[in-house]
Design an enzyme around this catalytic site. Structure first.
Site, PDB file in Angstrom:
ATOM      1  N   SER A   1      80.766  40.238  44.893  1.00  0.00           N
ATOM      2  CA  SER A   1      79.909  39.598  45.682  1.00  0.00           C
ATOM      3  C   SER A   1      79.141  38.877  44.455  1.00  0.00           C
ATOM      4  O   SER A   1      78.387  39.367  43.549  1.00  0.00           O
ATOM      5  CB  SER A   1      78.812  40.339  46.515  1.00  0.00           C
ATOM      6  OG  SER A   1      78.100  39.740  46.905  1.00  0.00           O
TER       7      SER A   1
ATOM      8  N   GLU B   1      70.383  36.529  44.475  1.00  0.00           N
ATOM      9  CA  GLU B   1      69.936  37.314  43.473  1.00  0.00           C
ATOM     10  C   GLU B   1      70.327  38.418  42.519  1.00  0.00           C
ATOM     11  O   GLU B   1      70.043  38.789  41.503  1.00  0.00           O
ATOM     12  CB  GLU B   1      68.563  38.220  44.254  1.00  0.00           C
ATOM     13  CG  GLU B   1      67.167  37.326  44.156  1.00  0.00           C
ATOM     14  CD  GLU B   1      66.592  37.407  45.240  1.00  0.00           C
ATOM     15  OE1 GLU B   1      66.754  38.039  46.399  1.00  0.00           O
ATOM     16  OE2 GLU B   1      65.835  36.545  45.523  1.00  0.00           O
TER      17      GLU B   1
ATOM     18  N   GLU C   1      77.430  54.405  44.451  1.00  0.00           N
ATOM     19  CA  GLU C   1      78.802  54.625  44.995  1.00  0.00           C
ATOM     20  C   GLU C   1      79.423  53.329  45.637  1.00  0.00           C
ATOM     21  O   GLU C   1      78.684  52.455  46.220  1.00  0.00           O
ATOM     22  CB  GLU C   1      78.475  55.625  46.202  1.00  0.00           C
ATOM     23  CG  GLU C   1      79.726  56.012  46.987  1.00  0.00           C
ATOM     24  CD  GLU C   1      79.191  56.730  48.360  1.00  0.00           C
ATOM     25  OE1 GLU C   1      80.239  56.902  49.220  1.00  0.00           O
ATOM     26  OE2 GLU C   1      78.023  56.886  48.806  1.00  0.00           O
TER      27      GLU C   1
ATOM     28  N   ASP D   1      64.522  43.942  55.324  1.00  0.00           N
ATOM     29  CA  ASP D   1      65.602  42.923  55.319  1.00  0.00           C
ATOM     30  C   ASP D   1      67.078  43.556  56.104  1.00  0.00           C
ATOM     31  O   ASP D   1      67.926  43.286  55.793  1.00  0.00           O
ATOM     32  CB  ASP D   1      66.099  42.644  53.925  1.00  0.00           C
ATOM     33  CG  ASP D   1      66.897  41.230  53.879  1.00  0.00           C
ATOM     34  OD1 ASP D   1      66.792  40.492  54.800  1.00  0.00           O
ATOM     35  OD2 ASP D   1      67.607  41.062  52.906  1.00  0.00           O
TER      36      ASP D   1
ATOM     37  N   ASP E   1      71.406  47.260  50.400  1.00  0.00           N
ATOM     38  CA  ASP E   1      70.484  46.314  49.882  1.00  0.00           C
ATOM     39  C   ASP E   1      69.041  46.725  50.400  1.00  0.00           C
ATOM     40  O   ASP E   1      68.499  45.759  51.004  1.00  0.00           O
ATOM     41  CB  ASP E   1      71.054  44.833  50.635  1.00  0.00           C
ATOM     42  CG  ASP E   1      70.458  43.611  49.817  1.00  0.00           C
ATOM     43  OD1 ASP E   1      69.755  44.080  48.680  1.00  0.00           O
ATOM     44  OD2 ASP E   1      70.623  42.330  50.286  1.00  0.00           O
TER      45      ASP E   1
HETATM   46  N1  LIG Z   1      77.899  49.994  47.209  1.00  0.00           N
HETATM   47  C1  LIG Z   1      78.719  48.931  47.534  1.00  0.00           C
HETATM   48  N2  LIG Z   1      80.168  48.984  47.427  1.00  0.00           N
HETATM   49  C2  LIG Z   1      80.887  48.127  47.940  1.00  0.00           C
HETATM   50  N3  LIG Z   1      80.333  46.777  48.029  1.00  0.00           N
HETATM   51  C3  LIG Z   1      79.018  46.660  48.012  1.00  0.00           C
HETATM   52  C4  LIG Z   1      78.276  47.569  47.655  1.00  0.00           C
HETATM   53  N4  LIG Z   1      76.929  47.134  47.525  1.00  0.00           N
HETATM   54  C5  LIG Z   1      77.144  45.796  47.717  1.00  0.00           C
HETATM   55  N5  LIG Z   1      78.556  45.360  48.099  1.00  0.00           N
HETATM   56  C6  LIG Z   1      78.942  43.983  48.233  1.00  0.00           C
HETATM   57  O1  LIG Z   1      78.432  43.008  47.793  1.00  0.00           O
HETATM   58  C7  LIG Z   1      77.619  42.432  48.836  1.00  0.00           C
HETATM   59  C8  LIG Z   1      76.126  41.972  48.420  1.00  0.00           C
HETATM   60  O2  LIG Z   1      75.308  43.083  48.312  1.00  0.00           O
HETATM   61  P1  LIG Z   1      73.958  43.253  48.686  1.00  0.00           P
HETATM   62  O3  LIG Z   1      73.346  42.742  49.862  1.00  0.00           O
HETATM   63  O4  LIG Z   1      73.195  44.609  48.062  1.00  0.00           O
HETATM   64  O5  LIG Z   1      73.170  42.148  47.682  1.00  0.00           O
HETATM   65  P2  LIG Z   1      72.740  40.520  47.672  1.00  0.00           P
HETATM   66  O6  LIG Z   1      72.586  40.510  49.106  1.00  0.00           O
HETATM   67  O7  LIG Z   1      73.699  39.684  46.992  1.00  0.00           O
HETATM   68  O8  LIG Z   1      71.504  40.971  46.810  1.00  0.00           O
HETATM   69  P3  LIG Z   1      70.200  39.989  47.160  1.00  0.00           P
HETATM   70  O9  LIG Z   1      69.710  40.291  48.691  1.00  0.00           O
HETATM   71  O10 LIG Z   1      69.102  40.372  46.400  1.00  0.00           O
HETATM   72  O11 LIG Z   1      70.659  38.564  46.878  1.00  0.00           O
HETATM   73  C9  LIG Z   1      77.793  43.209  50.240  1.00  0.00           C
HETATM   74  O12 LIG Z   1      77.839  42.441  51.380  1.00  0.00           O
HETATM   75  C10 LIG Z   1      79.171  43.888  49.716  1.00  0.00           C
HETATM   76  O13 LIG Z   1      80.215  43.074  49.914  1.00  0.00           O
HETATM   77 MG   LIG Z   2      72.154  41.219  50.960  1.00  0.00          MG
END
Ligand SMILES: Nc1ncnc2c1ncn2[C@@H]1O[C@H](COP(=O)(O)OP(=O)(O)OP(=O)(O)O)[C@@H](O)[C@H]1O
Ligand SMILES: [Mg+2]
Length: 252
Positions: A50, A54, A139, A181, A198
């Protein structure tokens, strides 16, 4: 070939992924990846799961072929003005320097600590495994190496979703945390379980804005469920979280 390229190549073998890595992250991030690899958290960052505003999330693989999720926060493009609001006021992080890099590193540590705290609360979140600077190892949530997708995209039994959301908010509150959030974007559907992710922005309940953040989380639950056809008002969800909190407190 620069030293930076040599270093990245050790950990990001696939060329397209390496190009993105080199474009988005600096030498320090390479060193943080190197540090975590020497601690044996992973051998390789295989590909990007992804690309968020951020952070980039990678699937990583360790020496026993277990998958890990590695979230690397961007420093240059991170909206650290937005991050400010969730760092200062949380007494664990009040002393962080008001400078972009320091704030992003603190945010990463905060996500790690919040994951630990959520686990003690009995909330299903990815197990935090390591962190260094802007890099967080956790994980991997998924099946057969395929990352679980957000509730927003795949949906889940509505009644079970509601119960889980209420339970999580109550449990987090009992360990003095407000997610801040909470939404269908930050919940993964992993087979028959939901996993909350997140959590870097989550603040202690003593944060001056914690009450507002909590109300927003509750409102997001009501809005999501109502949109999906399980009509819930703000007050009903709020009362349900409160009742669940009391139930959990009495069971202690
Ligand atoms: N532990 C995990 N295992 C598998 N996939 C994950 C995991 N953490 C995040 N992801 C994948 O990454 C995507 C984005 O994760 P996350 O929401 O933590 O980050 P983000 O929204 O990009 O961060 P930010 O809000 O700071 O921009 C999730 O929707 C999922 O697809
Ligand atoms: Mg997110």
């Amino acid at each position: 070939m620069s030293e930076k390229e040599v270093n990245i190549k050790n950990y990001v073998r696939e060329e397209a992924t390496r190009k993105i890595f080199a474009k988005v992250f600096d030498d320090n991030a390479v060193m943080a990846v190197h540090f975590l690899a020497t601690k044996r958290h992973f051998e390789e960052l295989e590909f990007i799961i992804s690309t968020g505003k951020e952070a980039h999330v990678f699937r990583a693989r360790d020496s026993s072929d277990n998958y890990k999720a590695v979230k690397i926060y961007k420093i240059e493009t991170s909206d650290f003005k937005h991050m400010d609001k969730y760092i200062f006021g949380d007494r664990r992080f009040n002393k962080v320097r008001k400078e972009k890099r320091a704030i992003v590193f603190a945010w990463t540590r905060k996500e790690y600590k919040n994951l630990e705290k959520a686990i003690t609360a009995g909330v299903r979140v990815p197990l935090p495994m390591g962190s260094k600077d802007n890099v967080l190892v956790m994980e991997f949530i998924g099946k057969d190496g395929v990352a679980a997708r957000p509730l927003k995209e795949v949906g889940f039994n509505l009644k079970k979703t509601y119960e889980t959301m209420v339970d999580w908010l109550a449990r987090l509150y009992l360990v003095d945390l407000v997610h801040a959030d909470f939404s269908e974007y930050n919940i993964l559907v992993n087979g028959d379980e939901l996993v909350l992710i997140d959590i870097g922005q989550a603040v202690l309940t003593t944060h001056p804005k914690a009450g507002d953040f909590f109300k927003r989380d509750v409102r997001n639950i009501a809005t999501y469920l109502s949109k999906k056809g399980l009509k819930k008002g703000y007050q009903e969800v709020y009362d349900a979280v409160k009742a669940r909190k009391e139930e959990l407190e009495n069971a202690k």
